[in-house]
Scaffold this active site. Structure first.
Site, PDB file in Angstrom:
ATOM      1  N   ARG A 244      35.575   1.014   0.793  1.00  0.00           N
ATOM      2  CA  ARG A 244      34.888   0.858  -0.320  1.00  0.00           C
ATOM      3  C   ARG A 244      35.319   0.018  -1.348  1.00  0.00           C
ATOM      4  O   ARG A 244      36.575   0.047  -1.737  1.00  0.00           O
ATOM      5  CB  ARG A 244      34.869   2.270  -1.028  1.00  0.00           C
ATOM      6  CG  ARG A 244      33.800   2.251  -2.193  1.00  0.00           C
ATOM      7  CD  ARG A 244      32.518   2.074  -2.036  1.00  0.00           C
ATOM      8  NE  ARG A 244      31.640   2.274  -3.134  1.00  0.00           N
ATOM      9  CZ  ARG A 244      30.313   1.946  -3.063  1.00  0.00           C
ATOM     10  NH1 ARG A 244      29.676   1.317  -2.149  1.00  0.00           N
ATOM     11  NH2 ARG A 244      29.700   2.209  -4.244  1.00  0.00           N
TER      12      ARG A 244
ATOM     13  N   LEU B 155      34.618  45.341  10.074  1.00  0.00           N
ATOM     14  CA  LEU B 155      35.328  46.057   9.231  1.00  0.00           C
ATOM     15  C   LEU B 155      34.388  46.174   7.855  1.00  0.00           C
ATOM     16  O   LEU B 155      34.204  47.303   7.334  1.00  0.00           O
ATOM     17  CB  LEU B 155      36.584  45.499   8.988  1.00  0.00           C
ATOM     18  CG  LEU B 155      37.698  46.039   7.852  1.00  0.00           C
ATOM     19  CD1 LEU B 155      37.859  47.576   8.404  1.00  0.00           C
ATOM     20  CD2 LEU B 155      38.888  45.361   7.656  1.00  0.00           C
ATOM     21  N   THR B 156      34.001  44.970   7.208  1.00  0.00           N
ATOM     22  CA  THR B 156      33.344  45.047   5.870  1.00  0.00           C
ATOM     23  C   THR B 156      32.057  45.779   5.992  1.00  0.00           C
ATOM     24  O   THR B 156      31.138  45.751   7.171  1.00  0.00           O
ATOM     25  CB  THR B 156      33.304  43.588   5.660  1.00  0.00           C
ATOM     26  OG1 THR B 156      34.370  42.805   5.693  1.00  0.00           O
ATOM     27  CG2 THR B 156      32.592  43.346   4.154  1.00  0.00           C
TER      28      THR B 156
ATOM     29  N   GLU C  91      38.907  37.494   5.008  1.00  0.00           N
ATOM     30  CA  GLU C  91      40.164  38.050   5.417  1.00  0.00           C
ATOM     31  C   GLU C  91      41.151  38.309   4.388  1.00  0.00           C
ATOM     32  O   GLU C  91      42.438  38.043   4.534  1.00  0.00           O
ATOM     33  CB  GLU C  91      40.629  36.877   6.498  1.00  0.00           C
ATOM     34  CG  GLU C  91      40.025  36.916   7.991  1.00  0.00           C
ATOM     35  CD  GLU C  91      40.717  36.648   9.120  1.00  0.00           C
ATOM     36  OE1 GLU C  91      41.861  36.718   9.383  1.00  0.00           O
ATOM     37  OE2 GLU C  91      39.806  36.220  10.152  1.00  0.00           O
TER      38      GLU C  91
ATOM     39  N   SER D  86      41.882  35.746  -2.250  1.00  0.00           N
ATOM     40  CA  SER D  86      43.216  35.215  -2.804  1.00  0.00           C
ATOM     41  C   SER D  86      43.776  36.328  -3.770  1.00  0.00           C
ATOM     42  O   SER D  86      44.915  36.360  -3.889  1.00  0.00           O
ATOM     43  CB  SER D  86      43.056  33.708  -3.710  1.00  0.00           C
ATOM     44  OG  SER D  86      42.555  32.744  -2.659  1.00  0.00           O
TER      45      SER D  86
ATOM     46  N   PRO E 203      28.577  46.745   3.236  1.00  0.00           N
ATOM     47  CA  PRO E 203      27.865  46.455   2.080  1.00  0.00           C
ATOM     48  C   PRO E 203      28.673  46.888   0.756  1.00  0.00           C
ATOM     49  O   PRO E 203      28.910  46.122   0.020  1.00  0.00           O
ATOM     50  CB  PRO E 203      26.471  46.962   2.036  1.00  0.00           C
ATOM     51  CG  PRO E 203      26.253  47.161   3.353  1.00  0.00           C
ATOM     52  CD  PRO E 203      27.425  47.352   4.081  1.00  0.00           C
TER      53      PRO E 203
ATOM     54  N   SER F 155      36.948  43.993   0.006  1.00  0.00           N
ATOM     55  CA  SER F 155      38.396  44.387  -0.227  1.00  0.00           C
ATOM     56  C   SER F 155      39.006  45.685  -0.395  1.00  0.00           C
ATOM     57  O   SER F 155      40.060  45.985   0.423  1.00  0.00           O
ATOM     58  CB  SER F 155      38.825  43.708  -1.903  1.00  0.00           C
ATOM     59  OG  SER F 155      38.335  42.536  -1.975  1.00  0.00           O
TER      60      SER F 155
HETATM   61  C1  LIG Z   1      31.090  33.809   5.917  1.00  0.00           C
HETATM   62  C2  LIG Z   1      31.780  35.194   5.998  1.00  0.00           C
HETATM   63  C3  LIG Z   1      32.159  35.553   7.337  1.00  0.00           C
HETATM   64  C4  LIG Z   1      32.996  36.840   7.191  1.00  0.00           C
HETATM   65  N1  LIG Z   1      33.389  37.316   8.637  1.00  0.00           N
HETATM   66  C5  LIG Z   1      33.847  38.963   8.384  1.00  0.00           C
HETATM   67  C6  LIG Z   1      34.144  39.510  10.058  1.00  0.00           C
HETATM   68  O1  LIG Z   1      33.950  39.013  10.820  1.00  0.00           O
HETATM   69  N2  LIG Z   1      34.417  40.730   9.601  1.00  0.00           N
HETATM   70  C7  LIG Z   1      34.462  41.531   8.611  1.00  0.00           C
HETATM   71  O2  LIG Z   1      34.714  42.727   8.719  1.00  0.00           O
HETATM   72  N3  LIG Z   1      34.280  40.920   7.321  1.00  0.00           N
HETATM   73  C8  LIG Z   1      33.978  39.356   7.236  1.00  0.00           C
HETATM   74  N4  LIG Z   1      33.636  39.016   6.141  1.00  0.00           N
HETATM   75  C9  LIG Z   1      33.846  39.633   5.008  1.00  0.00           C
HETATM   76  C10 LIG Z   1      35.123  39.493   4.024  1.00  0.00           C
HETATM   77  O3  LIG Z   1      36.188  39.738   4.394  1.00  0.00           O
HETATM   78  C11 LIG Z   1      34.863  39.975   2.544  1.00  0.00           C
HETATM   79  O4  LIG Z   1      33.485  39.267   2.087  1.00  0.00           O
HETATM   80  C12 LIG Z   1      35.957  39.904   1.655  1.00  0.00           C
HETATM   81  O5  LIG Z   1      36.805  40.690   2.290  1.00  0.00           O
HETATM   82  C13 LIG Z   1      35.585  40.247   0.158  1.00  0.00           C
HETATM   83  O6  LIG Z   1      34.960  41.417  -0.032  1.00  0.00           O
HETATM   84  P1  LIG Z   1      33.513  41.391  -0.879  1.00  0.00           P
HETATM   85  O7  LIG Z   1      32.882  40.380  -0.165  1.00  0.00           O
HETATM   86  O8  LIG Z   1      33.079  42.837  -0.555  1.00  0.00           O
HETATM   87  O9  LIG Z   1      34.148  41.237  -1.971  1.00  0.00           O
HETATM   88  P2  LIG Z   1      34.754  42.344  -3.237  1.00  0.00           P
HETATM   89  O10 LIG Z   1      35.683  43.089  -2.467  1.00  0.00           O
HETATM   90  O11 LIG Z   1      33.654  43.008  -3.809  1.00  0.00           O
HETATM   91  O12 LIG Z   1      35.513  41.351  -4.198  1.00  0.00           O
HETATM   92  C14 LIG Z   1      34.983  40.779  -5.379  1.00  0.00           C
HETATM   93  C15 LIG Z   1      35.879  40.143  -6.240  1.00  0.00           C
HETATM   94  O13 LIG Z   1      36.723  40.968  -7.042  1.00  0.00           O
HETATM   95  C16 LIG Z   1      38.220  40.784  -6.630  1.00  0.00           C
HETATM   96  N5  LIG Z   1      38.936  42.068  -6.313  1.00  0.00           N
HETATM   97  C17 LIG Z   1      38.546  43.223  -5.613  1.00  0.00           C
HETATM   98  N6  LIG Z   1      39.369  44.169  -5.472  1.00  0.00           N
HETATM   99  C18 LIG Z   1      40.352  43.521  -6.476  1.00  0.00           C
HETATM  100  C19 LIG Z   1      41.730  44.281  -6.885  1.00  0.00           C
HETATM  101  N7  LIG Z   1      42.130  45.304  -6.568  1.00  0.00           N
HETATM  102  N8  LIG Z   1      42.478  43.393  -7.702  1.00  0.00           N
HETATM  103  C20 LIG Z   1      41.807  42.194  -8.178  1.00  0.00           C
HETATM  104  N9  LIG Z   1      40.858  41.411  -7.594  1.00  0.00           N
HETATM  105  C21 LIG Z   1      40.065  42.343  -6.762  1.00  0.00           C
HETATM  106  C22 LIG Z   1      38.077  39.999  -5.207  1.00  0.00           C
HETATM  107  O14 LIG Z   1      39.249  39.114  -5.055  1.00  0.00           O
HETATM  108  C23 LIG Z   1      36.883  39.103  -5.393  1.00  0.00           C
HETATM  109  O15 LIG Z   1      37.175  38.171  -6.282  1.00  0.00           O
HETATM  110  C24 LIG Z   1      33.079  37.565   5.929  1.00  0.00           C
HETATM  111  C25 LIG Z   1      32.577  37.218   4.776  1.00  0.00           C
HETATM  112  C26 LIG Z   1      32.019  36.084   4.965  1.00  0.00           C
HETATM  113  C27 LIG Z   1      31.532  35.396   3.501  1.00  0.00           C
END
Ligand SMILES: Cc1cc2nc3c(=O)[nH]c(=O)nc-3n(C[C@H](O)[C@H](O)[C@H](O)COP(=O)(O)OP(=O)(O)OC[C@H]3O[C@@H](n4cnc5c(N)ncnc54)[C@H](O)[C@@H]3O)c2cc1C
Length: 383
Positions: A268, A125-126, A363, A366, A128, A132
């Site tokens: 400990r 799904l995700t 997934e 928070s 670059p 979110s």
């Molecule tokens: C080890 C690992 C395994 C993963 N496995 C998978 C997988 O199997 N399949 C898959 O599809 N994805 C996977 N992911 C991706 C993961 O689901 C995403 O990293 C996650 O959804 C957050 O997206 P982002 O990293 O782009 O952060 P961003 O969406 O860029 O968020 C950055 C920050 O902004 C905040 N933010 C964003 N939008 C809002 C809003 N509207 N209001 C308030 N705050 C907001 C977020 O909470 C976060 O703090 C994985 C990630 C990791 C690290």
């Protein structure tokens, strides 16, 4: 809701506990250091039925209810979150979604292999540029005669380099936002699909996390799963149940932190007495214990709602939000109990903290869980 486990649930929990002691615990430190879980674990998980829990038996599943599924995920999370994640994704996000949305041919083709551990699934799904904001993904699947041609990049895909099939979400029309998204089941050996392992993760180091690049990947129209344009609903329904299993894995992390902290505090000695005799150390342990109980009860509530066919999505967000934050807190508190030794990877608590950290991110972060809960309470969507 009955909090007393049935004989079957107790038996499956014990089976998972024994499996962790025998097949996982002796290797955890080495797998973490080598950034590689031994892949033979997949077949072993399949042989015990752990990759087929809650999948109907006619498709090779081992049946069972969702509480049994949570008990197994908790025990695996207690042993090694990298292994727990293999199950949560291949079973929880992929196989169960095929069981819910796939046509008969897709179910017959993929489910017996996925549940046996002969094949592994990943969830794409995700991207670059969209985490979110997954509804705005840009991977495209363009219809060409009887085929679709797919182009795009998927990021952070758990099981990515190990998987035999990717449940992939791609845009099939120009409708902006989530309405143009469809779901596909794409074998990972399809020409044009390449995979790159992502190294240097803070935690879950043993897990095969990958970037998937799709360049003119041609698949037959039969790879489409569910109706065209329904992909985002499919992804969200998968993630709602997926959050229950992440929450259960977090209970496992917090329980492991509690076990470790109690054990170490008894062994400990400082100032001539076990550190367990100091009230400030007891406070750390007591805080972990309350987090474990609360996270477990929230998680079991989700399982109960799912098994009774009730709406569970908001409860799953609450459980995932609380349990993931609780896992980080608990691992951090346990590390404090260990003092300087907690900072060294010969001891278990540092890894628990590193592994726990991602649980508040994937997934749905928070913040995203809070928005989902807020939307359910106010009726107003922030997205
Ligand atoms: C080890 C690992 C395994 C993963 N496995 C998978 C997988 O199997 N399949 C898959 O599809 N994805 C996977 N992911 C991706 C993961 O689901 C995403 O990293 C996650 O959804 C957050 O997206 P982002 O990293 O782009 O952060 P961003 O969406 O860029 O968020 C950055 C920050 O902004 C905040 N933010 C964003 N939008 C809002 C809003 N509207 N209001 C308030 N705050 C907001 C977020 O909470 C976060 O703090 C994985 C990630 C990791 C690290």
């Amino acid at each position: 809701m009955n909090l007393e486990l049935s004989e079957e649930q107790t038996a499956v929990r014990r089976l998972a506990e024994d499996f962790v002691q025998r097949e996982i615990a002796p290797h955890v430190v080495d797998w973490d250091r080598a950034e590689n879980v031994d892949r033979s674990i997949v077949r072993k998980l399949g042989a015990l039925g752990f990759l087929g829990l809650t999948v109907p038996e006619e498709y090779g599943g081992s049946g069972g209810d969702h509480l049994a599924y949570c008990l197994v995920t908790e025990e695996l999370g207690r042993g090694d979150s990298s292994v727990r994640g293999i199950v949560s994704v291949s079973l929880g996000l992929v196989a169960k979604t095929i069981a819910a949305w796939g046509d008969e041919e897709q179910k017959r083709h993929w489910l017996p292999r996925l549940t046996a551990g002969e094949a592994l699934g990943c969830f794409g799904l995700t991207e670059p540029g969209t985490g979110s904001d997954a509804g705005n993904l840009t991977t495209r699947a363009v219809r060409d005669g009887g085929d679709y041609v797919v182009n795009g990049t998927k990021m952070f895909i758990t099981n990515g380099t190990w998987a035999d099939v990717v449940l992939l979400f791609a845009r099939t029309n120009d409708t902006p936002g989530h309405r143009g998204v469809s779901a596909f089941l794409i074998p990972t050996d399809t020409p044009g699909l390449t995979r790159r392992t992502i190294h240097g993760k803070l935690g879950l180091r043993g897990q095969a996390t990958a970037e998937l690049v799709l360049e003119d990947v041609r698949v037959p129209a039969s790879a489409l799963m569910g109706p065209e344009g329904k992909g985002f609903s499919i992804a969200m329904s998968a993630l709602a149940k997926g959050r229950m299993s992440v929450a259960a894995g977090c209970v496992g992390i917090a329980q492991a932190a509690l076990d470790a902290a109690v054990r170490y505090a008894g062994e400990r000695e400082q100032f001539g007495k076990p550190i367990a005799s100091y009230q400030l150390v007891q406070e750390l342990i007591s805080d972990i214990s309350v987090d474990v109980d609360a996270a477990r009860l929230l998680t079991w509530r989700v399982a109960d709602l799912v098994d009774r066919g009730e709406d569970f999505a908001t409860a799953a967000s609450k459980a995932k939000l609380f349990a993931s934050e609780a896992a980080v807190r608990s691992a951090n508190n346990a590390l404090q109990v260990y003092g300087g030794y907690g900072y060294i990877d010969e001891y278990p608590v540092g890894k628990l903290l590193r592994d726990a950290r991602v649980m508040t991110l994937y997934e749905g972060t928070s913040q995203i869980q809070k928005l989902i809960i807020g939307r359910a309470l106010t009726g107003v969507s922030a997205f």
